[in-house]
Design a protein around this motif. Structure first.
Motif, PDB file in Angstrom:
ATOM      1  N   SER A   2       0.849  -1.172   0.000  1.00  0.00           N
ATOM      2  CA  SER A   2       0.000   0.000   0.000  1.00  0.00           C
ATOM      3  C   SER A   2       0.893   1.233   0.000  1.00  0.00           C
ATOM      4  CB  SER A   2      -0.882  -0.054   1.244  1.00  0.00           C
ATOM      5  OG  SER A   2      -1.288   1.229   1.629  1.00  0.00           O
ATOM      6  N   GLU A   4       0.234   5.403  -0.284  1.00  0.00           N
ATOM      7  CA  GLU A   4      -0.703   6.509  -0.396  1.00  0.00           C
ATOM      8  C   GLU A   4       0.095   7.806  -0.446  1.00  0.00           C
ATOM      9  OE1 GLU A   4      -4.160   8.765   2.240  1.00  0.00           O
ATOM     10  OE2 GLU A   4      -3.108   7.038   3.071  1.00  0.00           O
ATOM     11  N   GLY A  23       3.377   4.278   3.315  1.00  0.00           N
ATOM     12  CA  GLY A  23       3.386   2.955   2.707  1.00  0.00           C
ATOM     13  C   GLY A  23       3.536   1.845   3.720  1.00  0.00           C
TER      14      GLY A  23
END
Length: 132
Positions: A2, A4, A23
């Motif tokens: 992930s 962002e 992240g």
């Protein structure tokens, strides 16, 4: 994995970078890359040519570690001649878009007196977050 990218409105709209990246996953620390070719020679005489080679070198290292450009969370660009870099910012931006696309990690540009290789005009360093 992930990642962002965070751009608070209080800091204004960033152009060509993000204010922060959050992240989770494996972190890859990418060493500073200049415009060195495989034989250890600096190639390119302009900041645009050298930026393209340095960024390409960084992406080779990232891909060898299992990542892709969209995994970049943070980058630092060390620049010997800030005015020259700024004067060629559109061409440098075109190189960025061709090699990385519209992904803009947290980024810093820092002016330096010189780099390790005296012919080097620019060096890029980064961190990426990969899937676990």
């Amino acid at each position: 994995m992930s990642l962002e990218l965070v751009n608070p409105t209080e800091l204004g709209t960033p152009q060509g970078f993000s204010h922060a990246a959050v992240g989770s996953g494996r972190i890859v620390f990418l060493a500073g890359q200049t415009a060195l070719d495989a034989s250890g020679r600096i190639v390119g005489t302009t900041v645009v040519e050298q930026f393209e080679k340095a960024l390409s070198n960084l992406l080779v290292a990232l891909r060898a570690a299992g990542g892709e450009p969209h995994d970049l969370a943070s980058m630092t660009i060390f620049i010997v001649d800030i005015e020259d870099y700024r004067a060629h910012s559109r061409a440098i931006g075109a190189v960025w878009k061709r090699l990385i696309g519209q992904h803009y990690p947290a980024l810093a540009g820092i002016g330096v007196a010189r780099l390790w290789d005296t012919e080097a005009l620019v060096e890029v360093q980064g961190m990426a977050v990969l899937p676990t």
